[in-house]
Design a protein around this motif. Sequence first.
Motif, PDB file in Angstrom:
ATOM      1  N   ASP A  51       0.881  -1.174   0.000  1.00  0.00           N
ATOM      2  CA  ASP A  51       0.000   0.000   0.000  1.00  0.00           C
ATOM      3  C   ASP A  51       0.918   1.222   0.000  1.00  0.00           C
ATOM      4  OD1 ASP A  51      -2.171   1.676   0.183  1.00  0.00           O
ATOM      5  OD2 ASP A  51      -2.579   1.260   2.304  1.00  0.00           O
ATOM      6  N   VAL A  52       1.064   1.866  -1.154  1.00  0.00           N
ATOM      7  CA  VAL A  52       2.074   2.912  -1.335  1.00  0.00           C
ATOM      8  C   VAL A  52       1.445   4.304  -1.253  1.00  0.00           C
ATOM      9  CG1 VAL A  52       3.820   3.861  -2.889  1.00  0.00           C
ATOM     10  CG2 VAL A  52       3.465   1.381  -2.774  1.00  0.00           C
ATOM     11  N   TYR A  53       2.101   5.188  -0.498  1.00  0.00           N
ATOM     12  CA  TYR A  53       1.698   6.588  -0.381  1.00  0.00           C
ATOM     13  C   TYR A  53       2.843   7.451  -0.882  1.00  0.00           C
ATOM     14  CZ  TYR A  53      -2.096   4.730   2.405  1.00  0.00           C
ATOM     15  OH  TYR A  53      -3.192   4.018   2.816  1.00  0.00           O
ATOM     16  N   LEU A  54       2.586   8.230  -1.922  1.00  0.00           N
ATOM     17  CA  LEU A  54       3.606   9.079  -2.541  1.00  0.00           C
ATOM     18  C   LEU A  54       3.346  10.528  -2.166  1.00  0.00           C
ATOM     19  CD1 LEU A  54       3.770   7.467  -6.101  1.00  0.00           C
ATOM     20  CD2 LEU A  54       5.397   7.182  -4.226  1.00  0.00           C
ATOM     21  N   LEU A  55       4.256  11.122  -1.395  1.00  0.00           N
ATOM     22  CA  LEU A  55       4.110  12.521  -0.975  1.00  0.00           C
ATOM     23  C   LEU A  55       4.805  13.436  -1.967  1.00  0.00           C
ATOM     24  CD1 LEU A  55       3.292  14.563   1.352  1.00  0.00           C
ATOM     25  CD2 LEU A  55       5.712  14.435   1.983  1.00  0.00           C
ATOM     26  N   GLN A  56       4.050  14.387  -2.522  1.00  0.00           N
ATOM     27  CA  GLN A  56       4.647  15.332  -3.470  1.00  0.00           C
ATOM     28  C   GLN A  56       3.757  16.577  -3.597  1.00  0.00           C
ATOM     29  OE1 GLN A  56       7.539  15.534  -4.696  1.00  0.00           O
ATOM     30  NE2 GLN A  56       7.668  15.742  -6.904  1.00  0.00           N
ATOM     31  N   PRO A  57       3.972  17.596  -2.747  1.00  0.00           N
ATOM     32  CA  PRO A  57       3.256  18.859  -2.968  1.00  0.00           C
ATOM     33  C   PRO A  57       3.657  19.439  -4.317  1.00  0.00           C
ATOM     34  CG  PRO A  57       4.377  18.820  -0.833  1.00  0.00           C
ATOM     35  CD  PRO A  57       4.895  17.658  -1.601  1.00  0.00           C
ATOM     36  N   LEU A  58       2.712  20.041  -5.015  1.00  0.00           N
ATOM     37  CA  LEU A  58       2.990  20.590  -6.343  1.00  0.00           C
ATOM     38  C   LEU A  58       3.251  22.094  -6.254  1.00  0.00           C
ATOM     39  CD1 LEU A  58       0.457  18.572  -8.523  1.00  0.00           C
ATOM     40  CD2 LEU A  58       2.857  18.073  -7.999  1.00  0.00           C
ATOM     41  N   GLY A  59       4.187  22.459  -5.362  1.00  0.00           N
ATOM     42  CA  GLY A  59       4.611  23.848  -5.274  1.00  0.00           C
ATOM     43  C   GLY A  59       5.669  24.142  -6.315  1.00  0.00           C
ATOM     44  N   PRO A  60       6.102  25.409  -6.401  1.00  0.00           N
ATOM     45  CA  PRO A  60       7.111  25.805  -7.401  1.00  0.00           C
ATOM     46  C   PRO A  60       8.413  25.034  -7.243  1.00  0.00           C
ATOM     47  CG  PRO A  60       6.099  27.728  -6.342  1.00  0.00           C
ATOM     48  CD  PRO A  60       5.661  26.538  -5.552  1.00  0.00           C
ATOM     49  N   PRO A  61       9.035  24.617  -8.355  1.00  0.00           N
ATOM     50  CA  PRO A  61       8.533  24.674  -9.737  1.00  0.00           C
ATOM     51  C   PRO A  61       7.503  23.578  -9.981  1.00  0.00           C
ATOM     52  CG  PRO A  61      10.682  23.613  -9.696  1.00  0.00           C
ATOM     53  CD  PRO A  61      10.395  24.034  -8.281  1.00  0.00           C
ATOM     54  N   VAL A  62       6.319  23.987 -10.387  1.00  0.00           N
ATOM     55  CA  VAL A  62       5.161  23.099 -10.427  1.00  0.00           C
ATOM     56  C   VAL A  62       5.338  21.942 -11.406  1.00  0.00           C
ATOM     57  CG1 VAL A  62       2.714  22.961 -10.988  1.00  0.00           C
ATOM     58  CG2 VAL A  62       3.587  24.913  -9.692  1.00  0.00           C
ATOM     59  N   ASP A  63       5.648  22.249 -12.652  1.00  0.00           N
ATOM     60  CA  ASP A  63       5.636  21.210 -13.686  1.00  0.00           C
ATOM     61  C   ASP A  63       6.680  20.108 -13.460  1.00  0.00           C
ATOM     62  OD1 ASP A  63       3.537  22.578 -14.761  1.00  0.00           O
ATOM     63  OD2 ASP A  63       4.713  23.583 -16.305  1.00  0.00           O
ATOM     64  N   PRO A  64       7.928  20.432 -13.072  1.00  0.00           N
ATOM     65  CA  PRO A  64       8.869  19.353 -12.746  1.00  0.00           C
ATOM     66  C   PRO A  64       8.380  18.471 -11.598  1.00  0.00           C
ATOM     67  CG  PRO A  64      10.061  21.394 -13.101  1.00  0.00           C
ATOM     68  CD  PRO A  64       8.602  21.757 -13.074  1.00  0.00           C
ATOM     69  N   HIS A  65       7.760  19.068 -10.583  1.00  0.00           N
ATOM     70  CA  HIS A  65       7.260  18.281  -9.464  1.00  0.00           C
ATOM     71  C   HIS A  65       6.092  17.397  -9.894  1.00  0.00           C
ATOM     72  CE1 HIS A  65       9.087  21.343  -6.416  1.00  0.00           C
ATOM     73  NE2 HIS A  65       9.942  20.383  -6.734  1.00  0.00           N
ATOM     74  N   LEU A  66       5.258  17.906 -10.779  1.00  0.00           N
ATOM     75  CA  LEU A  66       4.156  17.095 -11.298  1.00  0.00           C
ATOM     76  C   LEU A  66       4.690  15.908 -12.093  1.00  0.00           C
ATOM     77  CD1 LEU A  66       1.224  16.447 -12.015  1.00  0.00           C
ATOM     78  CD2 LEU A  66       1.375  18.169 -13.843  1.00  0.00           C
ATOM     79  N   MET A  67       5.654  16.152 -12.970  1.00  0.00           N
ATOM     80  CA  MET A  67       6.208  15.073 -13.781  1.00  0.00           C
ATOM     81  C   MET A  67       6.871  14.016 -12.904  1.00  0.00           C
ATOM     82  SD  MET A  67       6.110  14.338 -16.915  1.00  0.00           S
ATOM     83  CE  MET A  67       6.584  12.766 -17.659  1.00  0.00           C
ATOM     84  N   GLU A  68       7.568  14.448 -11.865  1.00  0.00           N
ATOM     85  CA  GLU A  68       8.164  13.515 -10.911  1.00  0.00           C
ATOM     86  C   GLU A  68       7.108  12.603 -10.305  1.00  0.00           C
ATOM     87  OE1 GLU A  68      10.373  14.860  -7.470  1.00  0.00           O
ATOM     88  OE2 GLU A  68      11.733  15.934  -8.811  1.00  0.00           O
ATOM     89  N   LEU A  69       6.007  13.199  -9.873  1.00  0.00           N
ATOM     90  CA  LEU A  69       4.927  12.431  -9.256  1.00  0.00           C
ATOM     91  C   LEU A  69       4.386  11.383 -10.221  1.00  0.00           C
ATOM     92  CD1 LEU A  69       2.851  11.888  -7.003  1.00  0.00           C
ATOM     93  CD2 LEU A  69       1.440  13.721  -7.985  1.00  0.00           C
TER      94      LEU A  69
END
Length: 306
Positions: A51-69
Amino acid sequence: MRVVLMSGSSHPALGESIAEMLGVEPGRCVIDRFPDGEHHVEVVEEVRGCDVYLLQPLGPPVDPHLMELLLLVDACRRQGAARVTAVVPYLAYARQDRRETRAEPLGARLLADLIRASGVDRIVVVDLHSPAVEGCFSLPVEHLSAMPLLAENLRHTVTPDSVIVSPDLGAMKRAERYAALLKLPLAVVHKRRMSGSQVQAHNITGDVKGCAPILVDDMISTAGTIEAAVQALLEAGCAPLVTVVATHSLLVGPSLERLQRLPLRRLLTTDSVPRSEPLPIPLEVVSVAPLLARSIEMLRAGLPGH
């Protein structure tokens, strides 16, 4: 089922705090870049059947953090994770929940589709800009609120002349909840947005003369709305002792310059997005780690979140 909590590069410190509260070791992953700028993600932790929980707020820089997620989710899925939950304390693109013109995209819906397509089973968020964003998702959304935590912190400093102020009509519901929690009167500033960072306040509903205002909102980006609201309050005769409360403090662009110009008593916020260095303003931070850890525990037990 074994629980794995893993953090992207957006806010590892928050992930470590949550892991400690849950009594688990942070899941191991490697995140770097290829020479051409592409992300390279490798989930080192064994997550098969977990049961996996991935923590990743999408704060600046938004798009790189989104792609990482998205890449982390896909990697966990391909390794055989039984269930993947995205824990996104700050959800970017939530302000794009409707189109003002036919030429604009519906950014919140596109974001929701991308997250669903990556293989996420459900998502945990904190204080969305608009509850309507939940409708953009075709997967379960655990919408948590940090308002009770922030209100409890405020309770020790409110005075008989304090007044809750909504900086615009969009934050009215949030301000009403703070006013009810703290048993304080309520006022609202009427604004007109001139651009993405320029705001003009033109009227106030409610009595603020001689009062100590507590402005409440879900987020502060460039602080244009806060600056315009405070100027209007000062012109209306409020006391120059301003408290600002916001769940998400992005503080981008000219935000710090604007806040430094204000008679700011304190800025009360959470650690939904990271802050790497001291700021030249009276900042106080309440952690959302207990809120998120409790939500994960309830989800593990098969109970609905709050």
